[in-house]
Scaffold this motif. Structure first.
Motif, PDB file in Angstrom:
ATOM      1  N   TRP A  42     -65.710  31.833   6.280  1.00 50.85           N
ATOM      2  CA  TRP A  42     -64.504  32.647   6.195  1.00 50.85           C
ATOM      3  C   TRP A  42     -63.427  31.820   5.504  1.00 50.85           C
ATOM      4  CZ3 TRP A  42     -64.687  37.639   6.689  1.00 50.85           C
ATOM      5  CH2 TRP A  42     -65.663  38.226   7.486  1.00 50.85           C
ATOM      6  N   ASP A  43     -63.642  31.631   4.200  1.00 54.18           N
ATOM      7  CA  ASP A  43     -62.685  30.843   3.424  1.00 54.18           C
ATOM      8  C   ASP A  43     -61.503  31.716   3.019  1.00 54.18           C
ATOM      9  OD1 ASP A  43     -63.694  32.430   1.367  1.00 54.18           O
ATOM     10  OD2 ASP A  43     -64.874  30.822   0.475  1.00 54.18           O
ATOM     11  N   TRP A  44     -60.531  31.103   2.305  1.00 55.40           N
ATOM     12  CA  TRP A  44     -59.321  31.838   1.956  1.00 55.40           C
ATOM     13  C   TRP A  44     -59.626  33.057   1.094  1.00 55.40           C
ATOM     14  CZ3 TRP A  44     -54.816  33.208   3.326  1.00 55.40           C
ATOM     15  CH2 TRP A  44     -53.922  33.781   2.419  1.00 55.40           C
ATOM     16  N   ALA A  45     -60.492  32.910   0.109  1.00 62.30           N
ATOM     17  CA  ALA A  45     -60.795  34.025  -0.785  1.00 62.30           C
ATOM     18  C   ALA A  45     -61.360  35.207  -0.012  1.00 62.30           C
ATOM     19  CB  ALA A  45     -61.775  33.575  -1.866  1.00 62.30           C
ATOM     20  N   ARG A  46     -62.241  34.920   0.925  1.00 58.65           N
ATOM     21  CA  ARG A  46     -62.905  35.992   1.670  1.00 58.65           C
ATOM     22  C   ARG A  46     -61.961  36.647   2.686  1.00 58.65           C
ATOM     23  NH1 ARG A  46     -67.933  35.481   5.776  1.00 58.65           N
ATOM     24  NH2 ARG A  46     -68.713  37.621   5.629  1.00 58.65           N
ATOM     25  N   VAL A  47     -61.214  35.832   3.423  1.00 57.38           N
ATOM     26  CA  VAL A  47     -60.314  36.392   4.434  1.00 57.38           C
ATOM     27  C   VAL A  47     -59.163  37.142   3.789  1.00 57.38           C
ATOM     28  CG1 VAL A  47     -58.690  35.827   6.286  1.00 57.38           C
ATOM     29  CG2 VAL A  47     -60.916  34.686   6.190  1.00 57.38           C
ATOM     30  N   SER A  48     -58.552  36.557   2.753  1.00 54.17           N
ATOM     31  CA  SER A  48     -57.399  37.210   2.131  1.00 54.17           C
ATOM     32  C   SER A  48     -57.776  38.511   1.430  1.00 54.17           C
ATOM     33  CB  SER A  48     -56.719  36.257   1.139  1.00 54.17           C
ATOM     34  OG  SER A  48     -57.591  35.911   0.071  1.00 54.17           O
ATOM     35  N   ALA A  49     -59.029  38.601   0.969  1.00 62.05           N
ATOM     36  CA  ALA A  49     -59.472  39.830   0.305  1.00 62.05           C
ATOM     37  C   ALA A  49     -59.634  40.976   1.296  1.00 62.05           C
ATOM     38  CB  ALA A  49     -60.796  39.578  -0.420  1.00 62.05           C
ATOM     39  N   ASP A  50     -59.994  40.642   2.540  1.00 65.19           N
ATOM     40  CA  ASP A  50     -60.244  41.708   3.524  1.00 65.19           C
ATOM     41  C   ASP A  50     -60.114  41.147   4.939  1.00 65.19           C
ATOM     42  OD1 ASP A  50     -61.006  43.946   4.922  1.00 65.19           O
ATOM     43  OD2 ASP A  50     -62.929  44.208   3.910  1.00 65.19           O
ATOM     44  N   PRO A  51     -58.879  40.915   5.416  1.00 65.65           N
ATOM     45  CA  PRO A  51     -58.708  40.352   6.764  1.00 65.65           C
ATOM     46  C   PRO A  51     -59.266  41.244   7.864  1.00 65.65           C
ATOM     47  CG  PRO A  51     -56.592  41.047   5.828  1.00 65.65           C
ATOM     48  CD  PRO A  51     -57.586  41.083   4.717  1.00 65.65           C
ATOM     49  N   VAL A  64     -48.291  35.069   3.352  1.00 65.79           N
ATOM     50  CA  VAL A  64     -48.467  34.412   2.045  1.00 65.79           C
ATOM     51  C   VAL A  64     -48.092  35.366   0.920  1.00 65.79           C
ATOM     52  CG1 VAL A  64     -50.142  33.363   0.461  1.00 65.79           C
ATOM     53  CG2 VAL A  64     -50.195  32.809   2.911  1.00 65.79           C
ATOM     54  N   GLY A  65     -48.379  36.652   1.088  1.00 64.78           N
ATOM     55  CA  GLY A  65     -47.921  37.642   0.110  1.00 64.78           C
ATOM     56  C   GLY A  65     -49.038  38.275  -0.682  1.00 64.78           C
ATOM     57  N   GLY A  66     -48.684  39.341  -1.364  1.00 62.59           N
ATOM     58  CA  GLY A  66     -49.660  40.158  -2.082  1.00 62.59           C
ATOM     59  C   GLY A  66     -50.431  39.425  -3.154  1.00 62.59           C
ATOM     60  N   ARG A  67     -49.842  38.363  -3.716  1.00 65.94           N
ATOM     61  CA  ARG A  67     -50.554  37.601  -4.750  1.00 65.94           C
ATOM     62  C   ARG A  67     -51.567  36.634  -4.141  1.00 65.94           C
ATOM     63  NH1 ARG A  67     -45.822  35.001  -8.213  1.00 65.94           N
ATOM     64  NH2 ARG A  67     -47.595  34.008  -9.271  1.00 65.94           N
ATOM     65  N   HIS A  68     -51.517  36.465  -2.812  1.00 69.15           N
ATOM     66  CA  HIS A  68     -52.420  35.554  -2.102  1.00 69.15           C
ATOM     67  C   HIS A  68     -52.339  34.140  -2.660  1.00 69.15           C
ATOM     68  CE1 HIS A  68     -55.040  39.286  -0.998  1.00 69.15           C
ATOM     69  NE2 HIS A  68     -53.900  39.246  -0.327  1.00 69.15           N
ATOM     70  N   SER A  69     -51.154  33.768  -3.130  1.00 65.21           N
ATOM     71  CA  SER A  69     -50.961  32.462  -3.760  1.00 65.21           C
ATOM     72  C   SER A  69     -49.996  31.607  -2.948  1.00 65.21           C
ATOM     73  CB  SER A  69     -50.417  32.638  -5.177  1.00 65.21           C
ATOM     74  OG  SER A  69     -49.977  31.402  -5.712  1.00 65.21           O
ATOM     75  N   HIS A  70     -50.502  30.517  -2.411  1.00 59.50           N
ATOM     76  CA  HIS A  70     -49.638  29.604  -1.685  1.00 59.50           C
ATOM     77  C   HIS A  70     -48.675  28.892  -2.633  1.00 59.50           C
ATOM     78  CE1 HIS A  70     -52.980  30.112   1.206  1.00 59.50           C
ATOM     79  NE2 HIS A  70     -52.060  29.867   2.133  1.00 59.50           N
ATOM     80  N   ALA A  71     -49.109  28.645  -3.846  1.00 62.85           N
ATOM     81  CA  ALA A  71     -48.224  27.999  -4.820  1.00 62.85           C
ATOM     82  C   ALA A  71     -47.006  28.875  -5.080  1.00 62.85           C
ATOM     83  CB  ALA A  71     -48.975  27.732  -6.125  1.00 62.85           C
ATOM     84  N   SER A 131     -51.906  38.426   9.803  1.00 65.53           N
ATOM     85  CA  SER A 131     -50.478  38.278   9.556  1.00 65.53           C
ATOM     86  C   SER A 131     -50.179  37.059   8.678  1.00 65.53           C
ATOM     87  CB  SER A 131     -49.707  38.187  10.878  1.00 65.53           C
ATOM     88  OG  SER A 131     -50.164  37.106  11.668  1.00 65.53           O
ATOM     89  N   TYR A 132     -51.043  36.044   8.744  1.00 56.32           N
ATOM     90  CA  TYR A 132     -50.880  34.902   7.845  1.00 56.32           C
ATOM     91  C   TYR A 132     -51.110  35.333   6.396  1.00 56.32           C
ATOM     92  CZ  TYR A 132     -51.576  30.361   5.596  1.00 56.32           C
ATOM     93  OH  TYR A 132     -51.481  29.278   4.748  1.00 56.32           O
ATOM     94  N   VAL A 133     -52.139  36.124   6.177  1.00 56.89           N
ATOM     95  CA  VAL A 133     -52.403  36.646   4.825  1.00 56.89           C
ATOM     96  C   VAL A 133     -51.196  37.448   4.342  1.00 56.89           C
ATOM     97  CG1 VAL A 133     -53.833  38.230   3.479  1.00 56.89           C
ATOM     98  CG2 VAL A 133     -54.910  36.664   5.116  1.00 56.89           C
ATOM     99  N   ASP A 134     -50.645  38.281   5.209  1.00 57.28           N
ATOM    100  CA  ASP A 134     -49.471  39.073   4.845  1.00 57.28           C
ATOM    101  C   ASP A 134     -48.278  38.173   4.524  1.00 57.28           C
ATOM    102  OD1 ASP A 134     -50.909  41.401   5.247  1.00 57.28           O
ATOM    103  OD2 ASP A 134     -50.142  41.732   7.267  1.00 57.28           O
TER     104      ASP A 134
END
Length: 322
Positions: A135-144, A195-202, A190-193
Motif C-alpha cells: 500500500w504505497d503512496w501511488a496505490r493509496v492516493s489513487a483509491d484510499p 496533501v491535495g488533488g495533485r497528490h504531490s507533497h512537493a 484524510s491524509y490523502v485529502d
C-alpha cells in the motif's frame, strides 16, 4: 557540573561535557538576567534537565548520521525483518521518489515504533500482510477507499493471527479500525485529502513556503494538518519535524506549539513555576520557551522533547524512548 550529574544519576558522555557546561552557564545566566527558572534552582534538577536536552540533541544528530550511511534496500521491503520506514524514507529521497519518502514518514508517525514489536504493524499494513502489492503512496492516493475496504476485510487476521503488532507509545490509543472517524482508514484517506488533488507533497511544501520563512511554513502545515484524522498536536509536530530532519522540507518549528500539549506543558510549568500563584497561559509559556531556546542556542524541537521527558523524572535522569 560533573559531580552534580553523578549524584543525579546523569551519565554525561565525555563528548558532551563541553556542551553540558555551556548549557549550564547559559541556564544560570537566563535565570539571573531574563526569567527565573525555579524548576531547576536545585542543582540536581538542572543537571537532569541538561542531560535531557543533550539526549534530544543526540536524537536529532542520529537522523543526520543515518542520512549519510549506506542503507540496505531491505529497509523499504515489508517482507523483510529489517523494514524501517524512516530509513526507507531516506532511501526513497536519495532516489528522488519524494512522494514515497513523505509517505514512509507518515507511516512511521501514524503507527509508531513499539518498544517490543518494533515496526511490525507499519510493516504488515504497508505490505498488505504479504498477500498483495504494498500500500504505497501511488496505490493509496489513487483509491484510499480501496485501502479502507482491504483493512476492514483483514481485521480478524490483524487481531488474531498470533503475531504481536502494536502501535508505538505516542500512538497507543490509536485505532486500527477501517471506518471509525479516528481509525487508521480515516487517517489514510484524510491524509490523502490533506496533501491535495495533485497528490504531490512537493506542491504541498511549495505552497507552505509561500507563507514566508521556514517557521511560517511549518506553522501553516501544522495548522492545516488538523484535518488529518487522529493526528493531534504530537503527531503533527513529530511528522513535520521528521520531514525537516530528513531534509524533505525546509521547515522548522518556531515554537513548541504549547496549545494542546500535555507532557511539554507540564514540563514548562515545572520549569518556570507560577506567576503570583497562578500558572502562566500556554501562549506566555511558549514565549518564555522561545526566549530560552534563543538564549541556549537550541531549537524548539529539542526544547519540546526535553521538557516532555524531563517532567517525567525531574530529579533523576531516565532515558525515554518512543
Amino acid at each position: 557540573m560533573d559531580r552534580r550529574c553523578r549524584k543525579a544519576g546523569v551519565p554525561v558522555r565525555p563528548n558532551d561535557r563541553e556542551l553540558a557546561g555551556t548549557l549550564d552557564v547559559a541556564l544560570r545566566s537566563f535565570d539571573a538576567e531574563e526569567r527565573s527558572l525555579p524548576g531547576i534552582k536545585v542543582g540536581t534538577k538542572r543537571a537532569v534537565f541538561i542531560e535531557q536536552l543533550l539526549e534530544s540533541i543526540r536524537r536529532i544528530k542520529y537522523i543526520a548520521l543515518i542520512r549519510n550511511q549506506e542503507l540496505s534496500d531491505t529497509r523499504a521491503n515489508p517482507n523483510s525483518d529489517g523494514f524501517d520506514p524512516i530509513k526507507a524514507a531516506i532511501l526513497r529521497a536519495r532516489e528522488r521518489q519524494i512522494d514515497s519518502a513523505f509517505w514512509f514518514v507518515f507511516l512511521s508517525v501514524h503507527f509508531g515504533k513499539h518498544r517490543i514489536d518494533g515496526w511490525r504493524l507499519a510493516r504488515d499494513i504497508y505490505g498488505g500482510l504479504g498477500l498483495a502489492e504494498p500500500w504505497d503512496w501511488a496505490r493509496v492516493s489513487a483509491d484510499p477507499r480501496r485501502f479502507r475496504h482491504w483493512l476492514a476485510e483483514n481485521q480478524t487476521r490483524l487481531r488474531s493471527d498470533g503475531i504481536r503488532r502494536r502501535f508505538g507509545n505516542h500512538r497507543k490509543y490509536q485505532s486500527l479500525d477501517a471506518w471509525k472517524a479516528n481509525g487508521t482508514g480515516a487517517a489514510f484517506e484524510s491524509y490523502v485529502d490533506w496533501v491535495g488533488g495533485r497528490h504531490s507533497h512537493a506542491a504541498l511544501v511549495e505552497n507552505a513556503l509561500a507563507h514566508g520563512n521556514p517557521k511560517a511554513a511549518f506553522e501553516f502545515l501544522y495548522r492545516s494538518m488538523i484535518s488529518v484524522a487522529s493526528f493531534g498536536r504530537t503527531a503533527r509536530f513529530d511528522y513535520l519535524t521528521m520531514l525537516s530532519k530528513l531534509g524533505l522540507a525546509p521547515i522548522e518549528p518556531g515554537s513548541t506549539f504549547m496549545e494542546g500539549a500535555t507532557g511539554p506543558y507540564s514540563g514548562a510549568v515545572l520549569l518556570f513555576g507560577r506567576n503570583g500563584g497562578g500558572v502562566p497561559s500556554r501562549s506566555v509559556l511558549d514565549n518564555y520557551l522561545q526566549r530560552l531556546g534563543a538564549h541556549l542556542g537550541i531549537g524548539m524541537q529539542v526544547m519540546e522533547d526535553a521538557l516532555c521527558n524531563w517532567q517525567k523524572s525531574p530529579s533523576r535522569f531516565k532515558p525515554f524512548r518512543g
